[in-house]
Design a protein around this motif. Structure first.
Motif, PDB file in Angstrom:
ATOM      1  N   MET A 272       0.851  -1.201   0.000  1.00 24.17           N
ATOM      2  CA  MET A 272       0.000   0.000   0.000  1.00 24.17           C
ATOM      3  C   MET A 272       0.883   1.247   0.000  1.00 24.17           C
ATOM      4  SD  MET A 272      -3.220  -1.121   0.174  1.00 24.17           S
ATOM      5  CE  MET A 272      -4.263   0.133   0.923  1.00 24.17           C
ATOM      6  N   ARG A 273       0.602   2.198  -0.895  1.00 24.82           N
ATOM      7  CA  ARG A 273       1.329   3.458  -0.954  1.00 24.82           C
ATOM      8  C   ARG A 273       0.729   4.445   0.052  1.00 24.82           C
ATOM      9  NH1 ARG A 273       4.068   4.354  -5.996  1.00 24.82           N
ATOM     10  NH2 ARG A 273       4.731   2.302  -6.744  1.00 24.82           N
ATOM     11  N   LYS A 274       1.574   4.957   0.946  1.00 26.78           N
ATOM     12  CA  LYS A 274       1.125   5.911   1.951  1.00 26.78           C
ATOM     13  C   LYS A 274       1.602   7.328   1.664  1.00 26.78           C
ATOM     14  CE  LYS A 274       1.168   2.429   5.645  1.00 26.78           C
ATOM     15  NZ  LYS A 274       1.696   2.087   6.985  1.00 26.78           N
ATOM     16  N   LEU A 275       2.599   7.458   0.796  1.00 26.71           N
ATOM     17  CA  LEU A 275       3.181   8.762   0.500  1.00 26.71           C
ATOM     18  C   LEU A 275       3.100   9.047  -0.988  1.00 26.71           C
ATOM     19  CD1 LEU A 275       6.415   8.618   2.690  1.00 26.71           C
ATOM     20  CD2 LEU A 275       4.237   9.696   3.269  1.00 26.71           C
ATOM     21  N   CYS A 276       2.838  10.307  -1.314  1.00 29.83           N
ATOM     22  CA  CYS A 276       2.822  10.763  -2.697  1.00 29.83           C
ATOM     23  C   CYS A 276       4.039  11.652  -2.921  1.00 29.83           C
ATOM     24  CB  CYS A 276       1.531  11.529  -2.995  1.00 29.83           C
ATOM     25  SG  CYS A 276       1.462  12.217  -4.664  1.00 29.83           S
ATOM     26  N   PRO A 277       4.956  11.271  -3.806  1.00 32.87           N
ATOM     27  CA  PRO A 277       6.161  12.085  -4.036  1.00 32.87           C
ATOM     28  C   PRO A 277       5.823  13.469  -4.571  1.00 32.87           C
ATOM     29  CG  PRO A 277       6.381   9.886  -4.992  1.00 32.87           C
ATOM     30  CD  PRO A 277       4.957  10.031  -4.595  1.00 32.87           C
ATOM     31  N   ASN A 278       6.673  14.406  -4.286  1.00 32.44           N
ATOM     32  CA  ASN A 278       6.516  15.774  -4.776  1.00 32.44           C
ATOM     33  C   ASN A 278       7.348  15.924  -6.046  1.00 32.44           C
ATOM     34  OD1 ASN A 278       6.490  18.548  -5.248  1.00 32.44           O
ATOM     35  ND2 ASN A 278       6.398  19.027  -3.061  1.00 32.44           N
ATOM     36  N   PHE A 279       6.689  15.799  -7.226  1.00 33.79           N
ATOM     37  CA  PHE A 279       7.398  15.884  -8.487  1.00 33.79           C
ATOM     38  C   PHE A 279       7.579  17.335  -8.950  1.00 33.79           C
ATOM     39  CE2 PHE A 279       5.597  11.563  -8.637  1.00 33.79           C
ATOM     40  CZ  PHE A 279       6.756  10.847  -8.899  1.00 33.79           C
TER      41      PHE A 279
ATOM     42  N   GLU B 168      -4.320  10.500   2.769  1.00 34.05           N
ATOM     43  CA  GLU B 168      -5.335  10.232   3.793  1.00 34.05           C
ATOM     44  C   GLU B 168      -5.748   8.771   3.776  1.00 34.05           C
ATOM     45  OE1 GLU B 168      -8.633  12.813   3.483  1.00 34.05           O
ATOM     46  OE2 GLU B 168      -7.502  14.630   3.884  1.00 34.05           O
ATOM     47  N   VAL B 169      -5.891   8.214   2.578  1.00 35.43           N
ATOM     48  CA  VAL B 169      -6.232   6.801   2.421  1.00 35.43           C
ATOM     49  C   VAL B 169      -5.147   6.158   1.566  1.00 35.43           C
ATOM     50  CG1 VAL B 169      -7.941   5.138   1.613  1.00 35.43           C
ATOM     51  CG2 VAL B 169      -8.694   7.339   2.533  1.00 35.43           C
ATOM     52  N   PRO B 170      -4.405   5.181   2.102  1.00 36.07           N
ATOM     53  CA  PRO B 170      -3.360   4.521   1.316  1.00 36.07           C
ATOM     54  C   PRO B 170      -3.918   3.905   0.035  1.00 36.07           C
ATOM     55  CG  PRO B 170      -3.155   3.968   3.636  1.00 36.07           C
ATOM     56  CD  PRO B 170      -4.456   4.695   3.490  1.00 36.07           C
ATOM     57  N   ILE B 171      -3.090   3.851  -1.000  1.00 37.67           N
ATOM     58  CA  ILE B 171      -3.498   3.366  -2.309  1.00 37.67           C
ATOM     59  C   ILE B 171      -2.793   2.046  -2.590  1.00 37.67           C
ATOM     60  CG2 ILE B 171      -3.521   3.890  -4.780  1.00 37.67           C
ATOM     61  CD1 ILE B 171      -3.465   6.850  -4.007  1.00 37.67           C
TER      62      ILE B 171
ATOM     63  N   TYR C 191      -7.150   0.454  15.143  1.00 44.69           N
ATOM     64  CA  TYR C 191      -6.939   1.037  13.819  1.00 44.69           C
ATOM     65  C   TYR C 191      -6.692  -0.102  12.843  1.00 44.69           C
ATOM     66  CZ  TYR C 191      -3.479   2.142  10.169  1.00 44.69           C
ATOM     67  OH  TYR C 191      -2.766   2.190   9.003  1.00 44.69           O
ATOM     68  N   ALA C 192      -7.218   0.018  11.631  1.00 45.98           N
ATOM     69  CA  ALA C 192      -6.984  -0.988  10.596  1.00 45.98           C
ATOM     70  C   ALA C 192      -6.888  -0.298   9.253  1.00 45.98           C
ATOM     71  CB  ALA C 192      -8.095  -2.037  10.581  1.00 45.98           C
ATOM     72  N   MET C 193      -5.991  -0.802   8.405  1.00 48.04           N
ATOM     73  CA  MET C 193      -5.820  -0.296   7.056  1.00 48.04           C
ATOM     74  C   MET C 193      -5.768  -1.482   6.108  1.00 48.04           C
ATOM     75  SD  MET C 193      -3.232   0.060   4.567  1.00 48.04           S
ATOM     76  CE  MET C 193      -1.632   0.308   5.354  1.00 48.04           C
ATOM     77  N   GLY C 194      -6.466  -1.384   4.985  1.00 53.71           N
ATOM     78  CA  GLY C 194      -6.485  -2.503   4.057  1.00 53.71           C
ATOM     79  C   GLY C 194      -6.869  -2.082   2.660  1.00 53.71           C
ATOM     80  N   LYS C 195      -7.000  -3.063   1.792  1.00 55.17           N
ATOM     81  CA  LYS C 195      -7.377  -2.794   0.405  1.00 55.17           C
ATOM     82  C   LYS C 195      -8.558  -3.671   0.007  1.00 55.17           C
ATOM     83  CE  LYS C 195      -3.819  -6.000  -1.316  1.00 55.17           C
ATOM     84  NZ  LYS C 195      -2.631  -6.123  -2.194  1.00 55.17           N
ATOM     85  N   VAL C 196      -9.282  -3.219  -0.996  1.00 53.13           N
ATOM     86  CA  VAL C 196     -10.473  -3.915  -1.462  1.00 53.13           C
ATOM     87  C   VAL C 196     -10.443  -3.991  -2.984  1.00 53.13           C
ATOM     88  CG1 VAL C 196     -11.890  -3.203   0.498  1.00 53.13           C
ATOM     89  CG2 VAL C 196     -11.849  -1.795  -1.565  1.00 53.13           C
TER      90      VAL C 196
END
Length: 427
Positions: free
Chosen positions: A1-8, A19-22, A127-132
């Motif tokens: 899961m990606r939690k950070l978005c790089p600053n290009f 806010e929501v991992p991808i 707390y829980a984080m996941g993907k669907v």
């Protein structure tokens, strides 16, 4: 899961925390990471900029499908749960009917299997984080008629479906918050202990009618404490073999007072039933089912009935700080509309595959302020909600069906919280 978005835009700039991992799958098909992130930024921004009116005007095809999936599968609620964390099921067990006594014993075995009463009572928050991955699998209309039509859809098992991620927060069963992002559309839902609310890109923030209810996802192996409380007053109704594993079946019905509180002058909640299948070998919950039936009253003598059935397979239990938590599963959903004439009957099937990436308990700094509803929350009594608005259309065009079918006939988006439906619209 990606939690950070790089600053290009700036090489020396800090990464942006999402806010929501991808999920990683959303980038695996593109080797150019810069292009992947740029596409993701425009994908999210374009969704965020859409107003409810513009989205309603654009709905059709894939957008309608995503709205259907998020509305029905995204944040369903369970009818009732005991708030107090009391897992002592030995009280007067001999003075109760054999079905209730068996259920209490099965719940006691479940509590022991997931970690024990002491471990469960030590949990204050989680707390829980996941993907669907979710998608429509079938739509059929005109059941019973000569012109009935069935459309089967490519599902998640052979590459179809919408991918997304979610984050869950909970502080006791009555305080919870969900953020779910699927294909650029984000749905938020939560409860502050007084009201359960929901917020979507195509509808203003609105509160569910009746007392606040817990999120169904917590009962899919994430929150053993609430699961034990839910089934503490259940009855054992038999046995069933699931995936070559013998299970006890516990059933609980929503109280009539709760159903009346959720009903309105136009919508009557007839029943809401929950079944739990507990393994005889391990004592764990391996399958959760629930079904609710409601009646939408029409001006004439005819009424339209909606039956929503959900079945979740709960898998991959792992030990997290001494507590067994499920880390994977699959949910099947069926929406059945009937009433009036047989040509207007319809059934929609969908499914969701989910995995849990992170789980943690007793989160420091998680206060009640984290569960406050949105400032623009509107009470259900003020404005009806739940059905599609504007010129929303079905995800599929069933040209062979002579009857008039609209989105309001197909989708019960939290339909038990709705006072009104839209006029039918030709496909």
């Amino acid at each position: 899961m990606r939690k950070l978005c790089p600053n290009f835009d700036r090489e020396d700039g800090l990464d942006t925390v999402l806010e929501v991992p991808i999920p990683e799958e959303m980038f695996s098909t593109n080797k150019n990471s810069h292009r992947s992130w740029q596409s993701m930024k425009s994908w999210v921004k374009s969704s965020a900029r859409r107003s409810p009116e513009s989205m309603a005007a654009l709905f059709g095809g894939k957008n309608t499908e995503i709205q259907l999936l998020l509305g029905v599968v995204g944040a369903p609620l369970i009818p009732m749960v005991k708030v107090e964390n009391d897992h002592n099921v030995n009280r007067n067990i001999k003075d109760q009917p054999i079905e209730a006594s068996m259920a209490k014993y099965i719940v006691k075995q479940y509590v022991a299997a997931v970690g024990g009463e002491k471990a469960l009572n030590s949990i204050d928050s989680m707390y829980a984080m996941g993907k669907v991955k979710m998608g429509l699998t079938e739509f059929c209309s005109g059941e019973g008629g000569l012109n009935n039509k069935v459309v089967k859809v490519k599902n998640s098992r052979n590459g179809g479906g919408e991918v997304g991620g979610f984050v869950l927060w909970q502080k006791r069963s009555e305080l919870w918050c969900l953020e779910l992002l699927v294909s650029g559309c984000k749905i938020s839902a939560g409860s502050d202990g007084k009201v359960a609310w929901r917020q979507t890109p195509w509808h203003h923030s609105h509160a569910s009618r009746g007392p606040p209810r817990p999120l169904r996802r917590f009962f899919q192996g994430l929150d053993p404490s609430s699961t034990a409380n839910l089934f503490s007053d259940s009855v054992c109704v038999g046995e069933k073999t699931i995936n070559d594993e013998d299970c006890f079946i516990l059933r609980i019905e929503a109280e009539s007072s709760s159903l009346r509180a959720r009903s309105s002058s136009n919508v009557e909640i007839i029943r809401h039933t929950v079944w739990g299948h507990f393994s005889q070998k391990t004592g764990l919950l391996v399958q959760l089912e629930d079904s609710h039936l409601l009646r939408i009253k029409s001006p004439g003598n005819d009424s339209v009935y909606w039956e929503t059935s959900m079945e979740s397979s709960i898998q991959d239990y792992r030990n997290v700080e001494g507590i067994s938590v499920a880390h994977a599963g699959k949910t099947w959903v069926s929406l059945f509309r009937f009433g009036e004439n047989s040509d207007s009957h319809s059934r929609t099937r969908m499914e969701e595959v989910w995995t849990i990436e992170e789980v943690d308990f007793n989160i420091k700094g998680l206060s009640t302020d984290c569960f406050l509803p949105p400032s623009d929350l509107k009470k259900e009594e003020e404005e009806g909600c739940g059905f599609y608005e504007g010129n929303a259309r079905l995800p599929f065009k069933i040209r062979a069906v002579p009857s008039r079918i609209s989105a309001s006939k197909v989708v019960a988006v939290d339909v038990d919280d709705s006072d009104e439906s839209e006029d039918d619209e030709d496909l």
